[in-house]
Write a protein that holds these residues in place. Structure first.
Motif, PDB file in Angstrom:
ATOM      1  N   ALA A 185       0.945  -1.106  -0.609  1.00 45.22           N
ATOM      2  CA  ALA A 185      -0.256   0.005  -0.008  1.00 45.22           C
ATOM      3  C   ALA A 185       0.876   1.558  -0.495  1.00 45.22           C
ATOM      4  CB  ALA A 185      -1.123   0.119   1.230  1.00 45.22           C
ATOM      5  N   ALA A 186       1.587   1.162   0.954  1.00 48.26           N
ATOM      6  CA  ALA A 186       2.787   2.256   1.176  1.00 48.26           C
ATOM      7  C   ALA A 186       3.410   2.242  -0.651  1.00 48.26           C
ATOM      8  CB  ALA A 186       4.104   1.974   2.125  1.00 48.26           C
ATOM      9  N   THR A 187       3.967   1.888  -1.292  1.00 48.51           N
ATOM     10  CA  THR A 187       4.378   1.301  -2.544  1.00 48.51           C
ATOM     11  C   THR A 187       3.344   2.401  -3.825  1.00 48.51           C
ATOM     12  OG1 THR A 187       5.744  -0.071  -2.341  1.00 48.51           O
ATOM     13  CG2 THR A 187       5.272   0.484  -4.176  1.00 48.51           C
ATOM     14  N   VAL A 188       2.184   1.876  -3.626  1.00 53.09           N
ATOM     15  CA  VAL A 188       1.336   2.210  -4.199  1.00 53.09           C
ATOM     16  C   VAL A 188       1.219   3.787  -3.891  1.00 53.09           C
ATOM     17  CG1 VAL A 188      -1.059   2.325  -5.397  1.00 53.09           C
ATOM     18  CG2 VAL A 188       0.073   0.237  -4.651  1.00 53.09           C
ATOM     19  N   ILE A 189       1.279   3.863  -2.764  1.00 51.99           N
ATOM     20  CA  ILE A 189       1.219   5.615  -2.203  1.00 51.99           C
ATOM     21  C   ILE A 189       2.341   6.501  -2.751  1.00 51.99           C
ATOM     22  CG2 ILE A 189       1.051   7.113  -0.966  1.00 51.99           C
ATOM     23  CD1 ILE A 189      -0.300   5.408   1.278  1.00 51.99           C
ATOM     24  N   VAL A 190       3.139   5.958  -3.642  1.00 50.52           N
ATOM     25  CA  VAL A 190       4.280   6.656  -3.166  1.00 50.52           C
ATOM     26  C   VAL A 190       4.851   7.043  -4.403  1.00 50.52           C
ATOM     27  CG1 VAL A 190       7.334   6.537  -3.629  1.00 50.52           C
ATOM     28  CG2 VAL A 190       6.104   6.149  -1.328  1.00 50.52           C
ATOM     29  N   ILE A 191       4.730   5.722  -5.552  1.00 52.88           N
ATOM     30  CA  ILE A 191       4.410   6.076  -7.273  1.00 52.88           C
ATOM     31  C   ILE A 191       3.526   6.504  -7.177  1.00 52.88           C
ATOM     32  CG2 ILE A 191       4.192   4.258  -9.003  1.00 52.88           C
ATOM     33  CD1 ILE A 191       6.037   2.181  -7.607  1.00 52.88           C
ATOM     34  N   GLY A 192       2.130   6.875  -6.978  1.00 58.02           N
ATOM     35  CA  GLY A 192       1.355   7.403  -7.756  1.00 58.02           C
ATOM     36  C   GLY A 192       1.099   8.843  -6.890  1.00 58.02           C
ATOM     37  N   GLY A 193       1.565   9.219  -5.734  1.00 60.04           N
ATOM     38  CA  GLY A 193       2.104  10.361  -5.208  1.00 60.04           C
ATOM     39  C   GLY A 193       2.620  11.149  -6.278  1.00 60.04           C
ATOM     40  N   TYR A 194       3.654  10.454  -6.857  1.00 59.21           N
ATOM     41  CA  TYR A 194       5.100  10.795  -7.932  1.00 59.21           C
ATOM     42  C   TYR A 194       4.093  11.405  -9.119  1.00 59.21           C
ATOM     43  CZ  TYR A 194       9.288  11.770 -10.901  1.00 59.21           C
ATOM     44  OH  TYR A 194      10.582  12.151 -11.813  1.00 59.21           O
TER      45      TYR A 194
END
Length: 83
Positions: free
Chosen positions: A48-57
């Motif tokens: 979930a954190a990976t999705v947030i980081v990539i999506g935020g970028y």
């Protein structure tokens, strides 16, 4: 921080990814070794954190780079014109 449509999609994607990872790492019946519930939760939170980081970028990272480049070039033009 503003709440917009991209943020909603990123959060929904993070919840979905976390839930899918948690379900997919469930131990099969008769498995000799399997991840514990805490380990499964840690892996799901990492996904979930990976999705947030990539999506935020992807959602605002490119736009932020463009604004920073424009501000830097505008400052260089102003300082050059004042000479």
């Amino acid at each position: 921080m503003t709440f917009d449509l991209i943020t909603a999609f990123v959060v929904a994607g993070a919840f979905a990814a976390g839930a899918l990872v948690y379900q997919r790492t469930a131990p099969a019946e008769g498995a000799a070794t399997a991840l514990s519930r805490g380990e499964r939760l840690a892996v799901a939170l990492g996904a979930a954190a990976t999705v947030i980081v990539i999506g935020g970028y992807l959602g605002s990272g490119f736009q932020g780079i463009e604004h920073a480049a424009d501000a830097h070039s505008a400052g260089a033009v102003k300082s050059g014109a004042s000479r």
